[in-house]
Design an enzyme around this catalytic site. Structure first.
Site, PDB file in Angstrom:
ATOM      1  N   ARG A 148     -40.130 170.515  33.846  1.00 25.78           N
ATOM      2  CA  ARG A 148     -39.168 171.491  34.411  1.00 25.78           C
ATOM      3  C   ARG A 148     -38.022 170.787  35.132  1.00 25.78           C
ATOM      4  NH1 ARG A 148     -42.216 174.351  31.876  1.00 25.78           N
ATOM      5  NH2 ARG A 148     -42.734 176.501  32.390  1.00 25.78           N
ATOM      6  N   SER A 197     -42.725 182.144  36.372  1.00 28.36           N
ATOM      7  CA  SER A 197     -43.437 181.347  37.381  1.00 28.36           C
ATOM      8  C   SER A 197     -42.508 181.106  38.564  1.00 28.36           C
ATOM      9  CB  SER A 197     -43.826 179.991  36.810  1.00 28.36           C
ATOM     10  OG  SER A 197     -44.623 180.137  35.663  1.00 28.36           O
ATOM     11  N   GLU A 239     -40.008 176.906  41.467  1.00 24.52           N
ATOM     12  CA  GLU A 239     -39.496 176.604  40.132  1.00 24.52           C
ATOM     13  C   GLU A 239     -38.196 177.388  39.938  1.00 24.52           C
ATOM     14  OE1 GLU A 239     -39.467 177.018  35.665  1.00 24.52           O
ATOM     15  OE2 GLU A 239     -39.791 178.626  37.079  1.00 24.52           O
TER      16      GLU A 239
HETATM   17  N1  EPU Z   1     -54.660 180.731  36.801  1.00 19.91           N
HETATM   18  C1  EPU Z   1     -55.468 181.384  37.695  1.00 19.91           C
HETATM   19  N2  EPU Z   1     -55.003 182.532  38.253  1.00 19.91           N
HETATM   20  C2  EPU Z   1     -53.797 183.053  37.956  1.00 19.91           C
HETATM   21  C3  EPU Z   1     -52.970 182.371  37.040  1.00 19.91           C
HETATM   22  C4  EPU Z   1     -53.424 181.214  36.481  1.00 19.91           C
HETATM   23  O1  EPU Z   1     -56.570 180.972  37.979  1.00 19.91           O
HETATM   24  O2  EPU Z   1     -53.446 184.114  38.510  1.00 19.91           O
HETATM   25  C5  EPU Z   1     -55.153 179.472  36.191  1.00 19.91           C
HETATM   26  C6  EPU Z   1     -56.066 179.624  34.997  1.00 19.91           C
HETATM   27  O3  EPU Z   1     -57.050 178.623  35.093  1.00 19.91           O
HETATM   28  C7  EPU Z   1     -55.205 179.338  33.820  1.00 19.91           C
HETATM   29  C8  EPU Z   1     -54.263 178.310  34.385  1.00 19.91           C
HETATM   30  O4  EPU Z   1     -54.065 178.706  35.741  1.00 19.91           O
HETATM   31  O5  EPU Z   1     -55.942 178.831  32.762  1.00 19.91           O
HETATM   32  C9  EPU Z   1     -52.934 178.229  33.678  1.00 19.91           C
HETATM   33  O6  EPU Z   1     -52.327 179.505  33.639  1.00 19.91           O
HETATM   34  P1  EPU Z   1     -51.284 179.881  32.490  1.00 19.91           P
HETATM   35  O7  EPU Z   1     -51.829 179.524  31.173  1.00 19.91           O
HETATM   36  O8  EPU Z   1     -50.872 181.304  32.729  1.00 19.91           O
HETATM   37  O9  EPU Z   1     -50.082 178.901  32.723  1.00 19.91           O
HETATM   38  P2  EPU Z   1     -49.326 178.410  34.052  1.00 19.91           P
HETATM   39  O10 EPU Z   1     -49.674 176.987  34.271  1.00 19.91           O
HETATM   40  O11 EPU Z   1     -49.528 179.361  35.184  1.00 19.91           O
HETATM   41  C10 EPU Z   1     -47.253 177.495  32.780  1.00 19.91           C
HETATM   42  C11 EPU Z   1     -45.770 177.655  32.870  1.00 19.91           C
HETATM   43  C12 EPU Z   1     -45.349 178.975  32.221  1.00 19.91           C
HETATM   44  C13 EPU Z   1     -45.787 178.953  30.760  1.00 19.91           C
HETATM   45  C14 EPU Z   1     -47.305 178.768  30.721  1.00 19.91           C
HETATM   46  C15 EPU Z   1     -47.846 178.634  29.318  1.00 19.91           C
HETATM   47  C16 EPU Z   1     -45.098 176.481  34.903  1.00 19.91           C
HETATM   48  C17 EPU Z   1     -44.616 176.605  36.310  1.00 19.91           C
HETATM   49  N3  EPU Z   1     -45.356 177.633  34.268  1.00 19.91           N
HETATM   50  O12 EPU Z   1     -47.809 178.527  33.566  1.00 19.91           O
HETATM   51  O13 EPU Z   1     -43.947 179.054  32.267  1.00 19.91           O
HETATM   52  O14 EPU Z   1     -45.425 180.138  30.097  1.00 19.91           O
HETATM   53  O15 EPU Z   1     -47.664 177.547  31.421  1.00 19.91           O
HETATM   54  O16 EPU Z   1     -47.562 177.385  28.795  1.00 19.91           O
HETATM   55  O17 EPU Z   1     -45.222 175.364  34.382  1.00 19.91           O
HETATM   56  C18 EPU Z   1     -42.125 179.864  33.608  1.00 19.91           C
HETATM   57  O18 EPU Z   1     -41.766 178.708  33.726  1.00 19.91           O
HETATM   58  O19 EPU Z   1     -41.493 180.813  34.150  1.00 19.91           O
HETATM   59  C19 EPU Z   1     -43.333 180.169  32.857  1.00 19.91           C
HETATM   60  C20 EPU Z   1     -43.798 181.407  32.731  1.00 19.91           C
END
Ligand code: EPU
Length: 350
Positions: free
Chosen positions: A170, A244, A340
């Site tokens: 990012r 995010s 972010e």
């Molecule tokens: N999780 C929780 N609780 C929650 C949300 C997430 O426990 O309420 C845990 C779970 O273990 C889950 C893990 O976090 O498996 C990862 O969650 P998720 O797959 O939703 O991905 P993220 O890491 O929260 C990132 C990006 C997203 C992108 C997704 C999918 C960042 C800051 N965010 O989210 O990007 O869509 O991966 O690749 O890196 C954005 O930048 O606006 C965005 C949505």
């Protein structure tokens, strides 16, 4: 003969239609630009010289904490053009103001692979390299070739090759050294006619199995990513949000092990170099914030990392909530969350 500055630049414009968090804030000056020549003209104009300038694309990654006392340049430069083609690849030049998701679907329709995992990311093409957008195992830098940008004085168009963009998680040089120095006008992506699909992300794999798809196409991947995103992330047209809100923090392995002692289920992704990326969504959920409603704001019930505007929230309310979340994650885990989302505020809070 140039275009009339006053016909392009409006005063006291409400920014609510221009940000997906749906925050009402005023820009002292605001101009939508469709042509690079208009952009240069505005930048060169003596009236612009003393103004603070902010570039706005789709407004999907910005929080207006206050009114903006400068000039907002809303980039609407359009166009898609294949500038080079071989048997295996196309080089597509895209105007910074094109909608990102529509561009992805355009490429999927043409059979050009590389950005299908980035389906449904809100925002514009010009914003994509600035934060090196990423999702479901793919980051923009993997297909990025170069971009064109106009210098802030409006004198020249410069070209930045991939190796000069300092892409990171990012992150890019356009968020650092070149912030406020150049304005992106066009982006060139190298897309593959024989795409290798990235199905490494668990949720994509399980959807493929569920749908009995053995030999997925880029359209299958795009459709699956759209479904996953729709199930996890709120549609900004229905519920104000900017995706995010914080970055996933990257911590030392030692610190992660420490957390694991108390929370054996704590998720983490090995980043090499004795570093682990911990999902901020998990930290925020564990700190008790998931789905919480605080006045007009709150976090999304399906994804704690997304801060939402339930209607009528001010930028300050969102900032206050983000600050409270940040404090409680710090207290509970000793981890400092970093936004972010780009925050526009007079005191730089959060
Ligand atoms: N999780 C929780 N609780 C929650 C949300 C997430 O426990 O309420 C845990 C779970 O273990 C889950 C893990 O976090 O498996 C990862 O969650 P998720 O797959 O939703 O991905 P993220 O890491 O929260 C990132 C990006 C997203 C992108 C997704 C999918 C960042 C800051 N965010 O989210 O990007 O869509 O991966 O690749 O890196 C954005 O930048 O606006 C965005 C949505």
């Amino acid at each position: 003969m140039g275009t009339d500055f006053n016909s392009l630049v409006k005063t006291d414009v409400d920014l609510q239609p221009y940000n997906t968090l749906n925050i009402s804030a005023k820009a002292r000056y605001f101009a939508s630009v469709e042509l690079e020549s208009q952009l240069k003209e505005i930048l060169r104009h003596p009236k612009t010289e003393k103004l603070k300038i902010m570039v706005l694309g789709g407004g999907s990654n910005v929080l207006f904490g206050d009114d903006f006392d400068g000039l907002i340049l809303h980039i609407q430069i359009k166009g898609k053009e294949v500038i080079k083609e071989t048997d295996d690849y196309v080089w597509l030049k895209i105007g910074a103001g094109e909608n990102w998701h529509q561009t992805v679907r355009y490429c999927v329709d043409k059979g050009w692979g590389g950005i299908e995992n980035l389906s449904l990311i809100p925002g514009t093409v010009g914003a994509a390299p600035i934060q090196n957008i990423g999702a479901y195992g793919v980051e923009l830098e993997e297909v990025f070739e170069w971009l064109e940008a106009v210098d802030i004085e409006g004198r020249e168009t410069r070209r930045y090759e991939k190796e000069h963009c300092e892409f990171g998680y990012r992150d890019s040089i356009f968020k650092g050294e070149l912030k406020g120095v150049v304005i992106v006008t066009n982006v060139v992506l190298k897309l593959s006619k024989n795409p290798e699909l990235n199905t490494s992300y668990g949720a994509i794999q399980s959807e493929l199995e569920e749908r009995n798809i053995d030999k997925p196409t880029i359209r299958d991947i795009s459709d699956i990513v759209i479904d996953i995103r729709n199930s996890k992330l709120p549609n900004p047209n229905l519920l104000g949000n900017a995706g995010s809100f914080f970055k996933n923090p990257i911590v030392r392995d030692d610190d992660y092990e420490h957390i694991k002692k108390e929370y054996p289920e704590a998720p983490g992704y090995d980043m090499g170099n004795q570093k682990t990326k911990v999902p901020a969504g998990w930290l925020i959920e564990e700190a008790g914030w998931k789905g919480k409603v605080v006045g007009n704001t709150g976090t999304y019930k399906q994804q704690a990392l997304v801060i939402v505007n339930h209607g009528g929230a001010t930028g300050r309310e969102i900032l206050d909530l983000a600050d409270r979340i940040k404090k409680s994650v710090k207290e509970k885990f000793g981890i400092a969350l970093v936004p972010e989302v780009n925050i526009v505020s007079s005191d730089g809070k959060v």
